[in-house]
Enzyme design. Structure first.
Site, PDB file in Angstrom:
ATOM      1  N   ASN A   1    -105.845  29.776  55.326  1.00 44.70           N
ATOM      2  CA  ASN A   1    -106.216  28.362  55.450  1.00 44.70           C
ATOM      3  C   ASN A   1    -107.302  28.052  54.424  1.00 44.70           C
ATOM      4  O   ASN A   1    -108.248  28.838  54.254  1.00 44.70           O
ATOM      5  CB  ASN A   1    -106.736  28.050  56.851  1.00 44.70           C
ATOM      6  CG  ASN A   1    -105.630  28.052  57.891  1.00 44.70           C
ATOM      7  OD1 ASN A   1    -104.681  27.274  57.810  1.00 44.70           O
ATOM      8  ND2 ASN A   1    -105.742  28.934  58.875  1.00 44.70           N
TER       9      ASN A   1
ATOM     10  N   PHE B   1    -112.190  31.730  61.837  1.00 41.40           N
ATOM     11  CA  PHE B   1    -112.778  30.438  62.162  1.00 41.40           C
ATOM     12  C   PHE B   1    -113.867  30.074  61.153  1.00 41.40           C
ATOM     13  O   PHE B   1    -114.806  30.848  60.940  1.00 41.40           O
ATOM     14  CB  PHE B   1    -113.386  30.472  63.569  1.00 41.40           C
ATOM     15  CG  PHE B   1    -112.374  30.464  64.683  1.00 41.40           C
ATOM     16  CD1 PHE B   1    -112.153  29.317  65.434  1.00 41.40           C
ATOM     17  CD2 PHE B   1    -111.631  31.595  64.968  1.00 41.40           C
ATOM     18  CE1 PHE B   1    -111.207  29.311  66.461  1.00 41.40           C
ATOM     19  CE2 PHE B   1    -110.688  31.598  65.984  1.00 41.40           C
ATOM     20  CZ  PHE B   1    -110.480  30.446  66.733  1.00 41.40           C
TER      21      PHE B   1
ATOM     22  N   PHE C   1    -114.276  17.616  57.367  1.00 39.11           N
ATOM     23  CA  PHE C   1    -113.628  18.875  57.741  1.00 39.11           C
ATOM     24  C   PHE C   1    -112.145  18.751  57.429  1.00 39.11           C
ATOM     25  O   PHE C   1    -111.393  18.096  58.158  1.00 39.11           O
ATOM     26  CB  PHE C   1    -113.843  19.163  59.230  1.00 39.11           C
ATOM     27  CG  PHE C   1    -113.523  20.585  59.633  1.00 39.11           C
ATOM     28  CD1 PHE C   1    -114.483  21.572  59.565  1.00 39.11           C
ATOM     29  CD2 PHE C   1    -112.255  20.920  60.093  1.00 39.11           C
ATOM     30  CE1 PHE C   1    -114.198  22.883  59.937  1.00 39.11           C
ATOM     31  CE2 PHE C   1    -111.958  22.220  60.469  1.00 39.11           C
ATOM     32  CZ  PHE C   1    -112.937  23.207  60.390  1.00 39.11           C
TER      33      PHE C   1
ATOM     34  N   ASP D   1    -107.623  22.054  64.135  1.00 40.12           N
ATOM     35  CA  ASP D   1    -108.646  21.232  64.777  1.00 40.12           C
ATOM     36  C   ASP D   1    -108.184  19.791  64.949  1.00 40.12           C
ATOM     37  O   ASP D   1    -107.489  19.238  64.094  1.00 40.12           O
ATOM     38  CB  ASP D   1    -109.928  21.239  63.945  1.00 40.12           C
ATOM     39  CG  ASP D   1    -110.531  22.626  63.816  1.00 40.12           C
ATOM     40  OD1 ASP D   1    -109.973  23.415  63.041  1.00 40.12           O
ATOM     41  OD2 ASP D   1    -111.532  22.911  64.485  1.00 40.12           O
TER      42      ASP D   1
END
Length: 367
Positions: A143, A341, A41, A94
Site C-alpha cells: 500500500n 499499519f 490520508f 480506512d
C-alpha cells in the site's frame, strides 16, 4: 480453571491501556493533528499479481471517500444485481480517508455494464479490466500512503533524524487501534465469545472478533520484546521470516544467522496465537512467559482450530519522502507491505491527534 477464566475476562484489554505499546525509538517528538481533511490520508493499493484482461470477473479500481470497504461492496451488489459471493476485494481500507483499491465482480461473460454509472459522491471507478479469478483477501502486495500532518510542534531537524532512524531500523509492526474496534469493542466481544464458548451466526464478524484477540496478543509480545531490549537480538530457537516473504525457519545456530540478521535479510517474528507454536528453546520460553496470563484465551483459540501463525516483528517503510509546506505542516509519502499499519509508523514520530472529517464534507485540496 475457573479462576483463570475470571482473571482473563476481567483483564482491562478494552481500556486505553491496551494501546500503550512500547516504542522502538523513544517517546514521540511532539504532537500532530491527523486526518483534519480527507486528503490528509490517501492510500493506494497494489496487487501481488498481474491482471489478465480476460475472464468473467470485472476488476474495478475504485476511489472511495469517507466510507468503508464493506459499504462499497454493498453498493456493487445492488448496482450489478449480483450475489455477495460474486464480489471480492483484497483488503479493507480506512473509512476516514481517500483510498484507491481493487474490487472484482463476477458477471456472465456476455453481460456488459457501464461502470461509469456506478460513480457518485462517495465512489469513483478509475480503471476497469478483467481477470479469470475472483479477487481474494490477502492479495495485496503493498500500500502506498500520502499523509499530511498538521500543527506539529517539533523542529524539522528532529523530525528528519527520527524519520531517518525509522527508515534504517524499521518500526514495530503493531496492529493499529482500528483492528480492535471503537474503544476496544471488537477485542472485548472477541474475548467474551472465547471465554463463554459462544458462536455467532455471522461467521465473518466472528472471525473479525477472534482476529482482534490474536492481534492484541501479538502486539503484547512485540511490546514485551522491545521493553526487555530484545527487539534487535536473536534468541536461540527464534522463528525468523525471510525479508519480503511469508516463509521462515527456526534459528538453530545464532552465530551462523547473525550476518543475515544484521543486514535485515531475516526478520524476527511474533505469534498470532493458536496451537502448535513454532519457536523453540529460549525464544519459546520467552513468548510463553509473555503470554502466561493469557493461556486460557490461547487454549480457546486452539480449540477453535486456530494454528499459530507468525508475523514480522518489524516493518521497514520503502520509498519514503517528506515535504514541509511550512514550519508546522509536513507531507509524508511511503510504501508499506500488506498488513502493515501507517499509524504504527507515525506513532514512532509523534502523538497523533485525530480529527475525523464529518460525513459529506467537501475537500478541494490537491497536492
Amino acid at each position: 480453571m475457573s479462576d483463570s477464566k475470571e482473571n482473563t475476562s476481567s483483564h482491562p484489554l478494552s481500556t486505553t491501556e491496551c494501546y500503550e505499546w512500547s516504542r522502538m525509538h523513544g517517546e514521540p517528538l511532539g504532537t500532530a493533528n491527523f486526518k483534519s481533511e480527507l486528503s490528509d490520508f490517501v492510500v493506494e493499493e497494489t496487487l501481488r499479481f498481474e491482471l489478465s484482461g480476460e475472464g468473467a470477473h470485472h476488476f474495478l479500481y475504485i476511489e472511495k471517500q469517507n466510507i468503508n470497504t464493506d459499504i462499497v461492496v454493498q453498493k456493487l451488489i445492488r448496482f450489478a444485481e449480483v450475489k455477495p459471493t460474486d464480489v471480492g476485494y483484497a483488503g479493507k481500507k480506512d473509512r476516514f480517508a481517500i483510498t484507491r483499491q481493487w474490487f472484482s465482480v463476477q458477471l456472465p461473460l456476455l453481460r456488459e455494464i457501464d461502470w461509469s454509472e456506478f460513480n457518485d459522491d462517495e465512489v469513483k471507478v478509475l480503471e476497469v479490466t478483467r481477470h479469470d479469478k475472483k479477487l481474494r483477501i490477502g492479495a495485496v502486495k503493498s500500500n502506498h500512503f500520502d499523509i499530511r500532518l498538521r500543527d506539529l510542534n517539533i523542529s524539522q531537524e528532529d523530525f528528519k533524524k527520527r524519520l531517518d532512524k525509522i527508515i534504517e531500523e524499521g518500526f514495530p509492526n503493531y496492529f493499529g487501534e482500528q483492528r480492535f474496534g471503537n474503544r476496544g469493542a471488537n477485542l472485548t466481544r472477541g474475548i467474551d465469545l472465547l471465554i463463554k464458548n459462544k458462536k455467532l451466526k455471522n461467521r465473518n464478524l466472528q472471525g473479525l472478533l477472534f482476529s482482534a484477540v490474536r492481534s492484541y496478543l501479538y502486539n503484547h509480545v512485540v511490546s514485551e520484546r522491545i521493553n526487555k531490549g530484545l527487539s534487535a537480538k536473536l534468541l536461540q530457537g527464534d522463528f525468523v521470516m525471510l525479508s519480503g516473504s511469508e516463509k521462515g525457519f527456526v534459528v538453530e545456530d545464532i552465530s551462523a544467522e547473525q550476518p543475515r540478521f544484521i543486514e535485515n535479510d531475516i526478520l524476527l517474528t511474533a505469534p498470532l496465537a493458536g496451537s502448535r507454536p513454532q519457536p523453540m528453546h529460549e525464544a519459546l520460553s520467552f513468548e510463553a512467559e509473555c503470554l502466561s496470563e493469557y493461556q486460557v484465551l490461547i487454549e480457546k483459540l486452539a480449540n477453535k482450530r486456530f494454528n499459530e501463525e507468525r508475523r514480522a516483528l518489524k516493518c521497514f517503510p520503502k520509498n519514503v519522502t517528506s515535504e514541509w509546506h511550512n514550519e508546522t505542516e509536513v507531507s509524508l509519502s511511503f510504501d508499506l507491505p500488506k498488513g502493515a499499519f501507517a499509524t504504527s509508523m507515525l506513532r514512532e514520530l509523534v502523538t497523533l491527534v485525530e480529527h475525523k472529517p464529518v460525513k459529506g464534507m467537501t475537500n478541494n485540496e490537491h497536492d
